[in-house]
Design an enzyme around this catalytic site. Sequence first.
Site, PDB file in Angstrom:
ATOM      1  N   ASP A 109     -15.927 -11.016  -6.493  1.00 55.71           N
ATOM      2  CA  ASP A 109     -15.252 -10.374  -5.358  1.00 55.71           C
ATOM      3  C   ASP A 109     -15.066  -8.897  -5.724  1.00 55.71           C
ATOM      4  OD1 ASP A 109     -13.490  -9.333  -3.535  1.00 55.71           O
ATOM      5  OD2 ASP A 109     -12.058 -10.996  -3.637  1.00 55.71           O
ATOM      6  N   LYS A 166     -11.973  -1.234   3.171  1.00 52.85           N
ATOM      7  CA  LYS A 166     -11.287  -0.662   1.994  1.00 52.85           C
ATOM      8  C   LYS A 166     -12.091   0.503   1.424  1.00 52.85           C
ATOM      9  CE  LYS A 166      -9.465  -5.231   0.846  1.00 52.85           C
ATOM     10  NZ  LYS A 166      -8.126  -5.284   1.390  1.00 52.85           N
ATOM     11  N   HIS A 174      -7.724 -13.340  -4.934  1.00 49.95           N
ATOM     12  CA  HIS A 174      -7.256 -13.271  -3.545  1.00 49.95           C
ATOM     13  C   HIS A 174      -7.629 -14.600  -2.885  1.00 49.95           C
ATOM     14  CE1 HIS A 174      -7.472 -11.991   0.711  1.00 49.95           C
ATOM     15  NE2 HIS A 174      -6.759 -10.921   0.377  1.00 49.95           N
ATOM     16  N   GLN A 216     -11.971  -4.740  -4.267  1.00 53.01           N
ATOM     17  CA  GLN A 216     -11.093  -3.680  -4.778  1.00 53.01           C
ATOM     18  C   GLN A 216     -11.792  -2.821  -5.828  1.00 53.01           C
ATOM     19  OE1 GLN A 216      -8.201  -2.956  -3.515  1.00 53.01           O
ATOM     20  NE2 GLN A 216      -7.665  -4.797  -2.383  1.00 53.01           N
ATOM     21  N   CYS A 221      -1.729 -12.269  -0.437  1.00 54.78           N
ATOM     22  CA  CYS A 221      -2.799 -13.297  -0.371  1.00 54.78           C
ATOM     23  C   CYS A 221      -3.157 -13.788  -1.766  1.00 54.78           C
ATOM     24  CB  CYS A 221      -4.037 -12.784   0.346  1.00 54.78           C
ATOM     25  SG  CYS A 221      -3.719 -12.312   2.041  1.00 54.78           S
TER      26      CYS A 221
HETATM   27  N1  PLP Z   1     -10.543  -9.940  -1.927  1.00 55.35           N
HETATM   28  C1  PLP Z   1      -9.654  -9.006  -2.309  1.00 55.35           C
HETATM   29  C2  PLP Z   1      -9.454  -8.750  -3.783  1.00 55.35           C
HETATM   30  C3  PLP Z   1      -8.933  -8.312  -1.354  1.00 55.35           C
HETATM   31  O1  PLP Z   1      -8.017  -7.391  -1.746  1.00 55.35           O
HETATM   32  C4  PLP Z   1      -9.148  -8.586   0.019  1.00 55.35           C
HETATM   33  C5  PLP Z   1      -8.358  -7.896   1.058  1.00 55.35           C
HETATM   34  O2  PLP Z   1      -7.188  -7.642   0.924  1.00 55.35           O
HETATM   35  C6  PLP Z   1     -10.094  -9.552   0.361  1.00 55.35           C
HETATM   36  C7  PLP Z   1     -10.776 -10.205  -0.642  1.00 55.35           C
HETATM   37  C8  PLP Z   1     -10.372  -9.907   1.785  1.00 55.35           C
HETATM   38  O3  PLP Z   1     -11.065  -8.902   2.441  1.00 55.35           O
HETATM   39  P1  PLP Z   1     -11.382  -9.039   4.005  1.00 55.35           P
HETATM   40  O4  PLP Z   1     -10.080  -9.430   4.656  1.00 55.35           O
HETATM   41  O5  PLP Z   1     -11.823  -7.676   4.396  1.00 55.35           O
HETATM   42  O6  PLP Z   1     -12.424 -10.078   4.159  1.00 55.35           O
END
Ligand code: PLP
Length: 406
Positions: free
Chosen positions: A200, A226, A123, A203, A364
């Site tokens: 990260d 999430k 992401h 998910q 993203c």
């Molecule tokens: N990383 C992953 C894999 C995500 O799916 C997301 C959100 O869609 C994020 C990071 C970013 O999360 P946040 O916008 O809550 O900081």
Amino acid sequence: MSAIDWQAVRADFPILGREVHGKPLVYLDSANTAQKPKVVIDAVDDFYRNHNANVSRAVHQLGSEATEAYEGARKALAAFVNVHPNDLVLTSGTTQAINLVAYAFALPRLQAGDVILVTRMEHHANFVPWQLIAERCGVRIAPVEITPAGEIDLPALKAQLKAPVKLLALTHVSNVLGTVNPVAEICALARKAGITTVIDGSQAVPHMPIDIPSLGCDFYAFTGHKLCGPTGTGALWAKREHWQSMPPFFGGGEMIREVRFEKTTFNDPPHKFEAGTPNIAGFVGLGAAVSYLDGIGMAAIAEREQQLLAYASERLQSVPGLRLIGTAAHKAAVLSFLIEGAHSHDLATLLDLQGIAVRSGHHCAHPLMAFYGVPATCRASLAFYSTEAEVDALIDGIAHVRRMLG
Ligand code: PLP
């Protein structure tokens, strides 16, 4: 299969009972943000009605109640991922967490000529911060390649794990492909090569039991919204030695011990990294969310979601002209797809008119879209409160759109 009444669990989520465009809501966008059970909504409501005050600043009763609730949420969250609360810094989400690692840990340590490895499936939150600091310190970003099924190319990665690589940015679960990466195996290899690992977990934490220490990583970030919690909440875990050696990133109230014109000394971690007033009510809600999820059991949630994933994968594969993007052997319940002759945005808009919420776009993940040679996909993402009937509604909805588009 556990004897959980999943229909009763679904009834805990008030929003799932509403209609959209006169049709029952079919919410298939949980990877974007999860819906909130009533206990979370009530916890936030109760905080503002009965306990609202700032944390750590007031000696009055409400101040101590608010501080207790906020620190209680940290403890609940830490227990949820099996770490010590003092090693868990509360952030506004994964994005802030990874930026904190980039600026407070990596930037002061990296030197021109070093390399940061970033997988093709990250992401942007685990990609752009690395690019930003790389530009500042003359570091190169190199991609970790994936296979067409959407799995990390492990032999290629193994060959990359050596000097001058200093850091590896890796998602636990891909938000587009659903791939569950072998994080413990990769972290063990990276550790041997002296490479720092930044995982990260956005998910992953909502969909399976997570025991951070068993993964052997240096940093693990995740986001609260999430995880059935409020937006603007999240956390970063780091090895204690990293917290102790890192300079603060944001300066301000709460993160100091003593401030003088000559010199400021800082609070101990985790407070050293939590400047300013946090999202207190949000964390109270997140604490309630993890207690709720614990009550169901993350193993049962994972099992239920695997059942839904199997059902949805089989049904989607029978749709004519559908191409599934992300067919890894080990997946979470995320299904990205393209339909021949239909633009993803048109498909998502026409599905919305039938009450079906899916996400369309690049999710993203521009570098991943480029790998598959597509500008966008449609993504249906399921949670434990999803149902087979909702998957059926999606399949019928796609058939309806195909008829409309001729
Ligand atoms: N990383 C992953 C894999 C995500 O799916 C997301 C959100 O869609 C994020 C990071 C970013 O999360 P946040 O916008 O809550 O900081």
